[in-house]
Design a protein around this motif. Structure first.
Motif, PDB file in Angstrom:
ATOM      1  N   VAL A 169     -78.055  83.769  30.487  1.00 30.67           N
ATOM      2  CA  VAL A 169     -79.390  84.236  30.846  1.00 30.67           C
ATOM      3  C   VAL A 169     -80.315  84.089  29.642  1.00 30.67           C
ATOM      4  O   VAL A 169     -80.048  84.645  28.572  1.00 30.67           O
ATOM      5  CB  VAL A 169     -79.358  85.714  31.294  1.00 30.67           C
ATOM      6  CG1 VAL A 169     -80.749  86.160  31.734  1.00 30.67           C
ATOM      7  CG2 VAL A 169     -78.341  85.920  32.421  1.00 30.67           C
ATOM      8  N   ILE A 179     -86.120  87.645  37.722  1.00 33.65           N
ATOM      9  CA  ILE A 179     -85.094  86.687  37.340  1.00 33.65           C
ATOM     10  C   ILE A 179     -85.176  85.465  38.241  1.00 33.65           C
ATOM     11  O   ILE A 179     -85.526  85.573  39.425  1.00 33.65           O
ATOM     12  CB  ILE A 179     -83.688  87.329  37.398  1.00 33.65           C
ATOM     13  CG1 ILE A 179     -82.622  86.372  36.830  1.00 33.65           C
ATOM     14  CG2 ILE A 179     -83.340  87.793  38.803  1.00 33.65           C
ATOM     15  CD1 ILE A 179     -81.269  87.032  36.616  1.00 33.65           C
ATOM     16  N   LEU A 223     -84.811  85.235  32.585  1.00 32.10           N
ATOM     17  CA  LEU A 223     -85.121  86.620  32.898  1.00 32.10           C
ATOM     18  C   LEU A 223     -86.356  87.056  32.126  1.00 32.10           C
ATOM     19  O   LEU A 223     -86.348  87.089  30.895  1.00 32.10           O
ATOM     20  CB  LEU A 223     -83.934  87.528  32.533  1.00 32.10           C
ATOM     21  CG  LEU A 223     -84.142  89.034  32.723  1.00 32.10           C
ATOM     22  CD1 LEU A 223     -84.207  89.383  34.207  1.00 32.10           C
ATOM     23  CD2 LEU A 223     -83.028  89.822  32.036  1.00 32.10           C
ATOM     24  N   ALA A 235     -81.309  91.891  36.281  1.00 31.04           N
ATOM     25  CA  ALA A 235     -80.445  90.778  35.884  1.00 31.04           C
ATOM     26  C   ALA A 235     -79.166  90.764  36.711  1.00 31.04           C
ATOM     27  O   ALA A 235     -78.785  89.728  37.272  1.00 31.04           O
ATOM     28  CB  ALA A 235     -80.121  90.875  34.398  1.00 31.04           C
TER      29      ALA A 235
END
Length: 248
Positions: A169, A179, A223, A235
């Motif tokens: 991420v 996200i 994110l 997330a």
């Protein structure tokens, strides 16, 4: 001394006792696949690299201790050699939750460690840190495993353990939390910036080959997040409920 990192055993010849102490949690009695032995030229190269970084950042140059330079040389030389054992060094904060690993990466100062802390606060004992700064990724036929290393950032959060990688991420600061999946094309330059890069063409070609394998094997997300606990929930839900994550 002999150490095991990312499942690979290596001999490291340290001249400064503090570096044997630094590596001791990763000591091994196995047969080393290779040996590294930083010498005076390697330490001088590390000092020159720090000098260039200081100059670029407008910081006065200053001499690092030989022990510190050796530590950084060990780190660099291991990363260089481990590429040929299908291992990539990555700059990021890696944690394990419910048996799966997640890596958060971003520009320095964005809040990787803070976001990892939010996961620990929100999900409690389900989460443990693999490494808070420089985890290693071993790329195999059955998937990607994330390993702890002793280079674990200012908070010294790491464990000599590993877990199968679930997702990577990339974080950006935002007032709200959202996200999105990253395409392979968008994820590749992020990976290039955050993974070890070699000055040697053959090694760098191998790095790129491993990065492409990583892109094929793992989902990448971007994110946008603040520093509130909701960011961890956004997330987690986006990764595990695809309909919640936008397509980018």
């Amino acid at each position: 001394m002999i150490v095991e990192l990312a499942g690979v055993t290596a001999q490291v010849l340290c001249r400064f006792p503090e570096n044997e102490v630094f590596l001791r949690d990763y000591s091994s009695d196995g047969n080393p696949a290779f040996t590294i032995a930083p010498d005076d030229a390697d330490l001088a190269q590390m000092q020159a690299d720090f000098d260039r970084t200081d100059e670029a950042e407008g910081i006065p140059k200053h001499k690092r201790t030989d022990g510190f330079l050796e530590n950084n040389a060990i780190h660099s030389m291991l990363a260089e050699r481990l590429v040929w054992e299908n291992v990539l060094l990555m700059h990021g904060s890696a944690l394990c939750m419910d048996g799966e690993a997640y890596i958060f990466t971003a520009k320095s100062g964005t809040g990787k460690s803070t976001h990892a802390r939010l996961w620990r606060e929100v999900f409690g004992d389900r989460v443990w840190m693999i490494n808070d700064d420089k985890p290693m990724l071993r790329i195999g036929e059955t998937g990607i495993r994330v390993y702890g290393t002793p280079w674990d950032g200012k908070h010294h959060l790491s464990r000599n353990a590993s877990a199968k990688l679930k997702a990577i991420v990339n974080l950006t600061r935002d007032e709200s939390n959202h996200i999105a999946h990253m395409s392979r094309a968008d994820a590749f330059p992020v990976l290039m910036k955050q993974c070890f890069g070699s000055k040697h063409p053959a090694t760098m070609a191998r790095v790129i080959e491993l990065e492409k394998q990583l892109l094929d094997a793992v989902d990448f997300y971007t994110l946008g997040c603040n520093m509130e606990p909701e960011a961890a929930l956004t997330a987690w839900e986006g990764i595990h409920s695809p309909e919640r994550a936008e397509r980018k």
